[in-house]
Design a protein around this motif. Structure first.
Motif, PDB file in Angstrom:
ATOM      1  N   ALA A  47       0.830  -1.200   0.000  1.00 56.05           N
ATOM      2  CA  ALA A  47       0.000   0.000   0.000  1.00 56.05           C
ATOM      3  C   ALA A  47       0.866   1.252   0.000  1.00 56.05           C
ATOM      4  N   GLY A  48       0.470   2.253  -0.806  1.00 55.93           N
ATOM      5  CA  GLY A  48       1.233   3.484  -0.909  1.00 55.93           C
ATOM      6  C   GLY A  48       2.288   3.437  -1.992  1.00 55.93           C
ATOM      7  N   HIS A  49       2.439   2.256  -2.604  1.00 60.28           N
ATOM      8  CA  HIS A  49       3.445   2.080  -3.647  1.00 60.28           C
ATOM      9  C   HIS A  49       2.814   1.439  -4.886  1.00 60.28           C
ATOM     10  N   CYS A  50       1.493   1.620  -5.030  1.00 58.68           N
ATOM     11  CA  CYS A  50       0.754   1.067  -6.158  1.00 58.68           C
ATOM     12  C   CYS A  50       0.879   1.993  -7.369  1.00 58.68           C
ATOM     13  N   ALA A  51       0.190   1.648  -8.441  1.00 56.57           N
ATOM     14  CA  ALA A  51       0.227   2.460  -9.659  1.00 56.57           C
ATOM     15  C   ALA A  51      -0.197   3.893  -9.350  1.00 56.57           C
ATOM     16  N   GLY A  52       0.606   4.846  -9.813  1.00 56.01           N
ATOM     17  CA  GLY A  52       0.314   6.259  -9.595  1.00 56.01           C
ATOM     18  C   GLY A  52       1.045   6.869  -8.422  1.00 56.01           C
ATOM     19  N   ALA A  53       1.641   6.028  -7.554  1.00 54.72           N
ATOM     20  CA  ALA A  53       2.377   6.545  -6.399  1.00 54.72           C
ATOM     21  C   ALA A  53       3.681   7.205  -6.852  1.00 54.72           C
ATOM     22  N   SER A  54       4.141   8.189  -6.102  1.00 58.28           N
ATOM     23  CA  SER A  54       5.402   8.853  -6.422  1.00 58.28           C
ATOM     24  C   SER A  54       6.570   7.910  -6.157  1.00 58.28           C
ATOM     25  N   CYS A  55       7.629   8.020  -6.952  1.00 61.08           N
ATOM     26  CA  CYS A  55       8.774   7.137  -6.789  1.00 61.08           C
ATOM     27  C   CYS A  55      10.041   7.810  -7.300  1.00 61.08           C
ATOM     28  N   LYS A  56      11.177   7.274  -6.863  1.00 62.17           N
ATOM     29  CA  LYS A  56      12.475   7.720  -7.349  1.00 62.17           C
ATOM     30  C   LYS A  56      13.187   6.604  -8.111  1.00 62.17           C
ATOM     31  N   SER A  57      12.867   5.356  -7.755  1.00 61.36           N
ATOM     32  CA  SER A  57      13.470   4.213  -8.435  1.00 61.36           C
ATOM     33  C   SER A  57      12.463   3.080  -8.477  1.00 61.36           C
ATOM     34  N   HIS A  58      12.790   2.019  -9.221  1.00 59.48           N
ATOM     35  CA  HIS A  58      11.894   0.869  -9.320  1.00 59.48           C
ATOM     36  C   HIS A  58      11.642   0.233  -7.957  1.00 59.48           C
ATOM     37  N   ASP A  59      12.617   0.354  -7.034  1.00 62.60           N
ATOM     38  CA  ASP A  59      12.483  -0.251  -5.712  1.00 62.60           C
ATOM     39  C   ASP A  59      11.387   0.404  -4.880  1.00 62.60           C
ATOM     40  N   ASP A  60      10.935   1.588  -5.299  1.00 61.93           N
ATOM     41  CA  ASP A  60       9.878   2.285  -4.573  1.00 61.93           C
ATOM     42  C   ASP A  60       8.492   1.807  -4.979  1.00 61.93           C
ATOM     43  N   CYS A  61       8.410   0.904  -5.946  1.00 56.80           N
ATOM     44  CA  CYS A  61       7.120   0.478  -6.495  1.00 56.80           C
ATOM     45  C   CYS A  61       6.826  -0.981  -6.153  1.00 56.80           C
ATOM     46  N   SER A  62       5.549  -1.276  -5.936  1.00 58.87           N
ATOM     47  CA  SER A  62       5.122  -2.613  -5.534  1.00 58.87           C
ATOM     48  C   SER A  62       5.100  -3.579  -6.706  1.00 58.87           C
ATOM     49  N   ASP A  63       5.222  -4.863  -6.359  1.00 59.73           N
ATOM     50  CA  ASP A  63       5.037  -5.960  -7.310  1.00 59.73           C
ATOM     51  C   ASP A  63       5.906  -5.774  -8.557  1.00 59.73           C
ATOM     52  N   ASP A  64       5.304  -5.837  -9.750  1.00 55.98           N
ATOM     53  CA  ASP A  64       6.049  -5.718 -10.999  1.00 55.98           C
ATOM     54  C   ASP A  64       6.035  -4.301 -11.561  1.00 55.98           C
ATOM     55  N   LEU A  65       5.537  -3.342 -10.787  1.00 58.57           N
ATOM     56  CA  LEU A  65       5.479  -1.963 -11.263  1.00 58.57           C
ATOM     57  C   LEU A  65       6.886  -1.381 -11.367  1.00 58.57           C
ATOM     58  N   THR A  66       7.064  -0.449 -12.279  1.00 56.58           N
ATOM     59  CA  THR A  66       8.344   0.235 -12.438  1.00 56.58           C
ATOM     60  C   THR A  66       8.142   1.732 -12.269  1.00 56.58           C
ATOM     61  N   CYS A  67       9.228   2.429 -11.981  1.00 60.87           N
ATOM     62  CA  CYS A  67       9.172   3.873 -11.778  1.00 60.87           C
ATOM     63  C   CYS A  67       9.392   4.570 -13.115  1.00 60.87           C
ATOM     64  N   GLU A  68       8.364   5.223 -13.614  1.00 64.19           N
ATOM     65  CA  GLU A  68       8.420   5.914 -14.898  1.00 64.19           C
ATOM     66  C   GLU A  68       8.058   7.379 -14.694  1.00 64.19           C
ATOM     67  N   ASN A  69       9.035   8.257 -14.934  1.00 60.71           N
ATOM     68  CA  ASN A  69       8.798   9.700 -14.808  1.00 60.71           C
ATOM     69  C   ASN A  69       8.272  10.084 -13.430  1.00 60.71           C
ATOM     70  N   GLY A  70       8.830   9.431 -12.397  1.00 57.96           N
ATOM     71  CA  GLY A  70       8.467   9.784 -11.027  1.00 57.96           C
ATOM     72  C   GLY A  70       7.182   9.168 -10.528  1.00 57.96           C
ATOM     73  N   LYS A  71       6.573   8.250 -11.297  1.00 57.88           N
ATOM     74  CA  LYS A  71       5.327   7.606 -10.892  1.00 57.88           C
ATOM     75  C   LYS A  71       5.441   6.097 -11.104  1.00 57.88           C
ATOM     76  N   CYS A  72       4.879   5.313 -10.158  1.00 58.25           N
ATOM     77  CA  CYS A  72       4.832   3.867 -10.327  1.00 58.25           C
ATOM     78  C   CYS A  72       3.809   3.522 -11.404  1.00 58.25           C
ATOM     79  N   ALA A  73       4.230   2.694 -12.350  1.00 56.80           N
ATOM     80  CA  ALA A  73       3.328   2.347 -13.454  1.00 56.80           C
ATOM     81  C   ALA A  73       3.551   0.895 -13.870  1.00 56.80           C
TER      82      ALA A  73
END
Length: 325
Positions: free
Chosen positions: A299-325
């Motif tokens: 929670a808090g690291h799902c699609a649309g959450a702010s991120c700096k790297s792929h490690d900030d995103c849940s499951d198989d999501l990646t960090c694209e342009n500062g957002k988990c997608a």
């Protein structure tokens, strides 16, 4: 305590009344479910959840309570099987006692140790963070999980073998919270959406006469905590506690506890009444135009959450342009 790799066969889920979450406790949950804590017990805010995620700690921002929080979420729920019964003798990482057995004996609670299959208890503190200066042993802990409220006691702590893990509860509490997830020693609740709200002060201690400690039934123990739990919740948190109601707050009645709005599901048959299973969550009825929120295991690291790297995103999501997608 039992960590996520412990061997344990699936146990039959216990059943008991679920308590409706009071409106101001629900508001508090909504306000803290995405993090935002400023003051942490022991200054430690980088504890681990046991899933490889760090950034967790015990928040002391709010008077009369201490609660587990992450940077952008709440806690998960790993499984503890320590104590009297070893969850049927099936745990591969069992310890015969729990942390406050000396108090249980000296204060004449009628049991020599807790039984994770019967007593609902929360596991708070770690090898390097002792919470006894803030919370009294066997203090009441209100747990908001799966849109329901259950009461528990602070009954165990994480040992040094658990690498400062957080977010753990007895198997009986876990199965009350999430009866349709098949939780056992090998499988905990991995979403970070559980509020462990521990009450401070000696008056918050669940004493020998405040619960049925000798019962052999998990549901009886939960029911026996209700009166004392309601009184402490009202005294410490100012909640107006509603009567016993295994329903879903804010959406009328729900007759199938654990299958109300917000519960996890695979098909519509897993949801109460006319609720539909959308995105793995029981949501609105067929006439609803508002879809349930997107879910992920962190929670808090799902699609649309702010991120700096792929490690900030849940499951198989990646960090694209500062957002988990």
């Amino acid at each position: 305590m039992v960590v996520k790799t412990a061997a344990l066969a699936t146990l039959l889920a216990v059943t008991a009344s679920a308590w409706t979450v009071p409106s101001n406790l629900q508001t508090f949950y909504n306000n803290v479910k995405n993090g935002g804590c400023k003051s942490y017990a022991g200054g430690k805010s980088n504890l681990n959840d046991g899933q490889g995620h760090s950034g967790f700690g015990f928040c002391t921002d709010t008077a009369n309570v201490v609660y587990l929080t992450g940077k952008n979420s709440l806690g998960d729920m790993d499984i503890d099987c320590d104590g009297a019964s070893n969850c049927g003798g099936l745990s591969g990482d069992w310890q015969a006692g729990t942390s406050f057995d000396d108090i249980l004996v000296s204060k004449k609670y009628g049991v020599k140790t807790l039984d994770a299959s019967i007593h609902q208890f929360s596991v708070l503190g770690t090898c390097n963070l002792n919470l006894e200066g803030l919370i009294s042993p066997l203090a009441l802990v209100a747990v908001v999980c799966n849109n329901q409220l259950f009461y528990s006691v602070w009954g165990d702590t994480n040992g040094c073998d658990d690498n400062n893990f957080t977010g753990e509860a007895s198997i009986s509490l876990a199965q009350l919270c999430f009866p349709n997830e098949g939780l056992n020693g090998n499988k905990g609740h991995t979403a970070h959406d559980v509020l462990y709200l521990a009450f401070t002060g000696s008056d918050a201690v669940v004493g020998p006469s405040n619960a049925n400690w000798k019962t052999k039934s998990a549901s009886d123990f939960q029911n026996s905590l209700k009166t004392f739990g309601d009184s402490i919740l009202t005294k410490k948190f100012g909640s107006t506690v509603p009567p016993t109601n295994p329903g879903n707050p804010g959406s009328g009645t729900c007759e199938w506890v654990g299958h109300c709005a917000g519960a996890t599901c695979k098909t519509n048959d897993d949801c109460d009444g006319d609720l539909e299973c959308k995105g793995g969550v029981c949501g609105g009825s067929s006439g609803s135009t508002t879809p349930p929120p997107a879910t992920c295991s962190w929670a808090g690291h799902c699609a649309g959450a702010s991120c700096k790297s792929h490690d900030d995103c849940s499951d198989d999501l990646t960090c694209e342009n500062g957002k988990c997608a």
